[in-house]
Design an enzyme around this catalytic site. Structure first.
Site, PDB file in Angstrom:
ATOM      1  N   CYS A 136      15.256 -12.473 -14.827  1.00 38.39           N
ATOM      2  CA  CYS A 136      16.425 -12.207 -16.506  1.00 38.39           C
ATOM      3  C   CYS A 136      17.651 -11.210 -16.211  1.00 38.39           C
ATOM      4  CB  CYS A 136      15.845 -11.102 -17.513  1.00 38.39           C
ATOM      5  SG  CYS A 136      15.890 -11.793 -19.031  1.00 38.39           S
ATOM      6  N   HIS A 161      10.772 -14.873 -17.889  1.00 37.75           N
ATOM      7  CA  HIS A 161      10.108 -13.782 -17.127  1.00 37.75           C
ATOM      8  C   HIS A 161       8.902 -14.350 -16.530  1.00 37.75           C
ATOM      9  CE1 HIS A 161      12.036 -10.244 -18.001  1.00 37.75           C
ATOM     10  NE2 HIS A 161      12.074 -11.031 -19.354  1.00 37.75           N
ATOM     11  N   GLU A 214       6.407 -13.086 -14.381  1.00 39.11           N
ATOM     12  CA  GLU A 214       5.745 -12.329 -13.851  1.00 39.11           C
ATOM     13  C   GLU A 214       4.449 -12.039 -15.181  1.00 39.11           C
ATOM     14  OE1 GLU A 214       8.766 -11.839 -14.535  1.00 39.11           O
ATOM     15  OE2 GLU A 214       8.694  -9.968 -15.929  1.00 39.11           O
TER      16      GLU A 214
HETATM   17  N1  GLN Z   1      19.671  -7.358 -21.111  1.00 35.93           N
HETATM   18  C1  GLN Z   1      19.533  -8.897 -21.058  1.00 35.93           C
HETATM   19  C2  GLN Z   1      19.213  -9.582 -22.940  1.00 35.93           C
HETATM   20  O1  GLN Z   1      19.105  -9.012 -23.211  1.00 35.93           O
HETATM   21  C3  GLN Z   1      18.782  -9.289 -19.895  1.00 35.93           C
HETATM   22  C4  GLN Z   1      17.337  -8.500 -20.556  1.00 35.93           C
HETATM   23  C5  GLN Z   1      15.654  -8.768 -19.621  1.00 35.93           C
HETATM   24  O2  GLN Z   1      16.018  -8.068 -18.396  1.00 35.93           O
HETATM   25  N2  GLN Z   1      14.768  -8.447 -20.346  1.00 35.93           N
HETATM   26  O3  GLN Z   1      19.795 -10.489 -22.377  1.00 35.93           O
END
Ligand code: GLN
Length: 533
Positions: free
Chosen positions: A379, A505, A507
């Site tokens: 992310c 994600h 995970e």
């Molecule tokens: N801040 C980034 C976004 O909003 C990544 C979010 C995250 O890592 N969960 O796209």
């Protein structure tokens, strides 16, 4: 349907989530269907707006609910898939009662905590909106007995026990402190906590005593008799080398059998838990370790819970112990990055929000890319790996994410169109599972062994497709794309040992018995790096 309630007394952080998950696991292995849900007494609608320092990581369900991290344990232990219904807060309960009141559903009645709030709690405990049926619904109540906020939840439990006496079991988790100066284990806080519950009309059926020292028969007997609980319904939960030992320890003390006995169900043979035990023995057999840098800004064990658990799962299946070394990006610079990362066999560049620590993530990404270090970006981690590539390979010195530099020319990470009109922060990100199509011939494709996958998301910003060609030409390939919206989900650099980053994600989907393929492959690459040193 049978209802199990898991409450906690004396102090918080006793591990109710682990006990609930272990009970779920043990009942499943006896052939029962289960679900586990968490009721949190705070007023936030969901934990999505909470700082990770307050409650640890925010876990995301397939259907896009931002939830408490305990739901991660439920899924990792039992392989169930939780949904919005599995995570409820006081805020959600009140919101639905107030919405009903505004609609006129209550026909002029005065709306009160009892019965309206408690009825809504009971409706949700029974999962009246869930089309699936379960043999057991396990409900974990957040917080500690005695908190003002938990009162309506306990009153709902009291009513449910009174209404269906044969169908409920209340499991209360408490703490037995050891006083070093006196050289004694103390049962008084447990007695008080049980008394507090009795005062609310709930007699716990089973007590789980958290302790750092082994509790002997005399103490267990004393707790049983003072707390009005059968002796075989008092079990201890000692500190163990890993949370994954807890189901075995609970089974050895007959916790699942005690639950069945209380409900008048046949107890039968103790399940062998074979695959679970295999996981534990394989983990114990691993002697060598692999060192993984966790590159992030939240210096808190629980802030990256699902990532560290996924790394541990993957370690076991690669016959290695995973040693996780937290690298704080707030203090990571070009000057100290060599010292911080050179001893590592791999690095995970972590998710996150806001500006703090982002330059550190970029420094880490550059180091990993130029030193051919196995690297998994997740992310925000992926977004910073993209920014680093744009700055140092494509030569866009001002490249950044629009989250950090809204006016930069080279906004290689930008906000999605549909996000631009949103003014509310809570629950408005791209959340939950979305499809992703993998490019044949890519590392990602080889890892998953198929083209179409589903992974969970939690973000507002995206890889900016205006720059896609430039990245592809320079060697950073977009190998996973959302087939409906053409959003980039995975980037990788072929030719490097293992340099893969995902907008989603992974995970959230790794479990003890089904480790995630990306983590497995990443750890394998780290092991090879370590062996080659
Ligand atoms: N801040 C980034 C976004 O909003 C990544 C979010 C995250 O890592 N969960 O796209």
């Amino acid at each position: 349907m049978k209802y199990l309630f898991v409450t906690g007394g004396v102090v918080s952080s006793l591990g109710k989530g682990i006990i609930s998950s272990s009970i779920g696991k043990l009942l499943q292995s006896r052939g029962y269907t289960i679900t586990i849900q968490k009721f949190d007494p705070y007023i936030n609608i969901d934990p999505g707006t909470l700082n990770p320092y307050e409650h640890g990581e925010c876990y995301v369900t397939e259907d896009g609910m931002e939830t408490d991290l305990d739901l991660g344990h439920y899924e990792r232990f039992t392989n169930i898939r939780t949904t919005r219904g599995n995570s409820v807060t006081t805020g959600r309960i009140y919101r639905s009662v107030i919405e009903k009141e505004r609609r006129g559903d209550y026909l002029g009645k005065t709306i009160q905590v009892v019965p309206h709030i408690t009825d809504e709690i009971k409706r949700r405990i029974r999962r009246e909106d869930d089309p699936n049926k379960y043999d057991f619904i396990i409900t974990e109540i957040g917080g500690t007995i005695g908190d003002i906020e938990s009162m309506p939840f306990l009153e709902a439990i009291r009513q449910m026990r009174w209404e269906n006496p044969g169908d409920t079991v209340c499991i209360h988790l408490t703490y037995i402190p050891y006083l070093k100066a006196a050289g004694e284990l103390k049962t008084k806080p447990t007695q008080h906590s049980v008394k507090e519950m009795q005062g609310l009309g709930i007699q716990p059926d089973i007590l789980v005593l958290r302790t750092e020292q082994h509790l002997d028969e005399g103490l267990l007997h004393k707790v049983a008799s003072f707390c009005n609980v059968d002796r075989d319904c008092v079990v201890q939960s000692e500190d163990l080398p890993s949370i994954y030992e807890v189901p075995i320890a609970m089974q050895n003390q007959g916790l699942d059998a005690a639950i069945l006995r209380k409900l008048g169900l046949t107890i039968g043979e103790k399940p062998a838990l074979e695959s679970w035990r295999n996981f534990l023995s394989r983990r114990d057999a691993a002697t060598k370790s692999v060192r993984i840098a966790l590159v992030g800004k939240y210096q808190l064990q629980d802030a990256y819970k699902s990532i560290s658990e996924s790394l541990h799962h993957a370690g076991v299946y690669n016959d290695r112990k995973v040693e996780i070394i937290f690298v704080n990006t707030e203090f990571l610079t070009k000057e100290n990055v060599e010292e911080k990362l050179s001893g590592m066999d791999g690095a995970v560049i972590c998710p996150g929000f806001g500006q703090r620590g982002t330059e550190g993530k970029i420094v880490a990404a550059e180091y990993c890319r130029t030193h051919d270090m196995p690297t998994l970006g997740i992310c925000y981690g992926m977004q910073m790996m993209v920014v680093e590539f744009a700055r140092n390979v494509l030569g866009y010195a001002d490249a950044n994410s629009a989250e950090i530099a809204p006016d930069t020319m080279h906004n290689v990470i930008d906000m999605m169109e549909e996000q631009k009109a949103i003014t509310q922060m809570g629950g408005t990100m791209r959340l939950g599972a979305y499809p992703c199509r993998l490019k044949e011939g890519s590392l990602a494709y080889a890892i998953y062994g198929k083209a179409d996958i589903m992974e969970r998301h939690r973000h507002r910003y995206e890889f900016n497709n205006a720059f896609r060609d430039a990245f592809e030409k320079a060697g950073m390939k977009c190998t996973g794309v959302n087939p409906d919206a053409d959003l980039v989900e995975i980037v990788e650099i072929p030719g490097m040992r293992w340099y893969v980053a995902t907008q989603f994600h992974p995970e959230y989907q790794s479990t003890v018995l089904h480790p995630h393929p990306l983590f497995l492959s990443f750890i394998k690459a780290a092991v090879e790096t370590s062996d080659g040193k």
